[in-house]
Every structure is written in structure tokens, then in C-alpha cells.
Write an enzyme that holds these catalytic residues in place. Sequence first.
Site, PDB file in Angstrom:
ATOM      1  N   HIS A 192     -15.941  30.008 -14.439  1.00  0.00           N
ATOM      2  CA  HIS A 192     -15.199  30.132 -13.023  1.00  0.00           C
ATOM      3  C   HIS A 192     -16.229  30.653 -12.121  1.00  0.00           C
ATOM      4  O   HIS A 192     -16.951  30.036 -11.296  1.00  0.00           O
ATOM      5  CB  HIS A 192     -14.148  30.199 -12.529  1.00  0.00           C
ATOM      6  CG  HIS A 192     -12.931  28.980 -12.840  1.00  0.00           C
ATOM      7  ND1 HIS A 192     -12.368  28.885 -14.081  1.00  0.00           N
ATOM      8  CD2 HIS A 192     -12.765  27.515 -12.240  1.00  0.00           C
ATOM      9  CE1 HIS A 192     -11.775  27.450 -13.952  1.00  0.00           C
ATOM     10  NE2 HIS A 192     -11.438  26.848 -12.333  1.00  0.00           N
TER      11      HIS A 192
ATOM     12  N   HIS B 143      -7.232  19.887  -6.862  1.00  0.00           N
ATOM     13  CA  HIS B 143      -7.318  19.998  -8.600  1.00  0.00           C
ATOM     14  C   HIS B 143      -6.103  19.616  -9.415  1.00  0.00           C
ATOM     15  O   HIS B 143      -5.650  20.198  -9.914  1.00  0.00           O
ATOM     16  CB  HIS B 143      -7.379  21.972  -8.559  1.00  0.00           C
ATOM     17  CG  HIS B 143      -8.982  22.449  -8.303  1.00  0.00           C
ATOM     18  ND1 HIS B 143      -9.735  22.367  -9.027  1.00  0.00           N
ATOM     19  CD2 HIS B 143      -8.838  22.624  -6.729  1.00  0.00           C
ATOM     20  CE1 HIS B 143     -10.300  22.623  -7.464  1.00  0.00           C
ATOM     21  NE2 HIS B 143     -10.346  23.184  -5.795  1.00  0.00           N
TER      22      HIS B 143
ATOM     23  N   HIS C 135     -15.211  26.834  -4.591  1.00  0.00           N
ATOM     24  CA  HIS C 135     -14.078  26.864  -5.442  1.00  0.00           C
ATOM     25  C   HIS C 135     -14.047  28.463  -5.590  1.00  0.00           C
ATOM     26  O   HIS C 135     -12.545  28.518  -5.276  1.00  0.00           O
ATOM     27  CB  HIS C 135     -13.788  26.635  -7.185  1.00  0.00           C
ATOM     28  CG  HIS C 135     -12.299  26.212  -7.277  1.00  0.00           C
ATOM     29  ND1 HIS C 135     -11.493  26.320  -7.023  1.00  0.00           N
ATOM     30  CD2 HIS C 135     -12.143  26.482  -8.651  1.00  0.00           C
ATOM     31  CE1 HIS C 135     -10.193  26.352  -7.241  1.00  0.00           C
ATOM     32  NE2 HIS C 135     -10.617  26.103  -8.984  1.00  0.00           N
TER      33      HIS C 135
ATOM     34  N   TRP D 110       1.003  -1.055   0.056  1.00  0.00           N
ATOM     35  CA  TRP D 110       0.030   0.118  -0.309  1.00  0.00           C
ATOM     36  C   TRP D 110       0.925   1.205   0.144  1.00  0.00           C
ATOM     37  O   TRP D 110       2.052   1.046   0.933  1.00  0.00           O
ATOM     38  CB  TRP D 110      -1.324   0.023   1.180  1.00  0.00           C
ATOM     39  CG  TRP D 110      -0.551  -0.234   2.640  1.00  0.00           C
ATOM     40  CD1 TRP D 110       0.808  -0.359   2.957  1.00  0.00           C
ATOM     41  CD2 TRP D 110      -0.861   0.104   3.814  1.00  0.00           C
ATOM     42  NE1 TRP D 110       0.697  -0.553   4.524  1.00  0.00           N
ATOM     43  CE2 TRP D 110      -0.660   0.016   4.399  1.00  0.00           C
ATOM     44  CE3 TRP D 110      -2.309  -0.040   3.923  1.00  0.00           C
ATOM     45  CZ2 TRP D 110      -0.749  -0.063   6.559  1.00  0.00           C
ATOM     46  CZ3 TRP D 110      -2.754  -0.063   5.093  1.00  0.00           C
ATOM     47  CH2 TRP D 110      -2.008  -0.177   6.434  1.00  0.00           C
TER      48      TRP D 110
ATOM     49  N   ASP E 279     -14.352  20.640 -10.455  1.00  0.00           N
ATOM     50  CA  ASP E 279     -14.969  21.774  -9.372  1.00  0.00           C
ATOM     51  C   ASP E 279     -16.249  21.617  -8.833  1.00  0.00           C
ATOM     52  O   ASP E 279     -17.644  21.580  -9.419  1.00  0.00           O
ATOM     53  CB  ASP E 279     -14.598  22.773 -10.267  1.00  0.00           C
ATOM     54  CG  ASP E 279     -13.151  23.111 -10.701  1.00  0.00           C
ATOM     55  OD1 ASP E 279     -12.188  22.575 -10.365  1.00  0.00           O
ATOM     56  OD2 ASP E 279     -12.615  24.362 -11.439  1.00  0.00           O
TER      57      ASP E 279
HETATM   58 MN    MN Z   1     -10.669  22.681 -10.339  1.00  0.00          MN
END
Ligand code: MN
Length: 263
Positions: A210, A72, A82, A64, A78
Site C-alpha cells: 500500500h 473495498h 487510498h 431491481w 485500490d
Molecule cells: Mn483495498
Amino acid sequence: MSENNALEILTGALTAGQIDTVDLTHTLDPDFPVIVLPPEFGQCARFRVEEVSRYDERGPAWYWRNFTCSEHTGTHFDAPIHWVSGKDLPNSSVDSIPTDAFVRPVCVLDCSKESAKDEDFLLTPKFIKNWEKVHGDVPGGAWVLMRTDWSKRSGAEYLNMREDGAHTPGPTGDAINYLIETRNIIGFGTETVGTDAGQSTHLSPPYPAHYLLHGANRYGLQCLANLDLLPATGAILVCPPLKIKNGSGSPLRVLALVARNTV
Ligand code: MN
């Protein structure tokens, strides 16, 4: 079998091999590029991995690793929180988004030819309306993905940075407004490192995808791959982010369910 059970119909199609599961995800890898901001800002971390044990004295029967990355990094989601325009909205972090957003119909706008000719290509309402003349209106509640074939690039060509910043395709604010206000989309996704064009700082508003998407409590997907394997309409997108407390985003596996022979 009852004729009206949608899941029985889907199960039958899956069992009969009539549905392909298309992987729209890049492999999380330390070499995969992340967005680079101007040097005065904090930066996004690449994917890193350290081995904990591998059938050895640190753990004789198990392998592991620990990994670190940004919210991001790589193919990622998103959340509205954000962006400053979405910071006070309800259910705006990855752990609180209503989960029905993660399984939706998806439309693919093929901007690959335009993006090959012009690396700063901007998606406009006119482009979307012309697409709708061929494929029908973008249905309410759908994800819309912008195909540019950018995922076929690698290394420096992917970010395509120059002295004046990145040169990559993306949407205009008018295109995003059209998709939100007229078509009521749930989210918008791209093959590039952001939902916005590389030069979108010069658009109005700056970073329109955005600013507008997250201000309207809608979502983004970036660094998608294999969009050339999807039909323009008719596929189902499956895109649940990790359930990170107050998370602004998350790497994730993105799948599309595609009826065979529809491409
Ligand atoms: Mn992003």
C-alpha cells in the site's frame, strides 16, 4: 483487411475462438469476507442488497435492487488516494486515473506452493528474479499478480485471523520496490483480502505494498480469483473500476484475455 491493424487481428482471433475470457472475480455476496481492522478503527462494510420490486405491486413489470458496500468490498481496485502516501498525487482517485491503466499485459508469479507451506509467505526480489530467469523480465507498464491459491479458501480460513492478526501471504517492501523502480509496473494484485501480507504491519515500511505502490501512483487489486487459469506471461488484464467521484477504490469485474492453449 490491412495487415497492420492490431484491432483487426484481435477481432479475428476473438471471432475464431482463439482467445479465452477468464473471469478473475468473486461474486459480490453478503457472505464474502471483508478485511477486519483493529477495533479502534472504522470498518469495511460487507455487500448488502435490498429488493426494490420484483414484478409485484412495488413494480409490476420489473425486478431491481439497491445495494451498498465499501469501496473495498469483494474483488476490488485500490487507487493511490487510498493511502496517505498517495493522498496528494494527481489523478489518484478511481474517477481520474488514466484509463489505459485498465487494459495492460499481466504477469503471474506462482507462489501457490510456497503459500501452501507457509501462510505468512513473503514474496522477495530473489523470487521475482528467479521467475524472470524462466519467463523473461517483467515488461514495463504491466500488472503483476501474486498467485497463492488463497481464493480457493472460504469462510474463516480466507481471512485466517488469529489473536495477533491475519496470517496471509504478501510481498516484501523490497519486492514492491523492485517491481516499481526496476520494472516500472502499473500495479500489483493478490488473491488475499489486501495487497499486503496479513502480518505486514511488522514490515518496514508497514503495509509496504500500500505505502510504496500508492506513493508511486500505482494501483492495487485484491480478492482476485482463478489466477491458476492464467499463463505466467502473455495475457491481457482488463480491470476498469467504477467511476466513483474521489473514490479510493471500487469493486469491479476483472477479466483476463488468454490465447487458447497457452497455459
Ligand atoms: Mn483495498
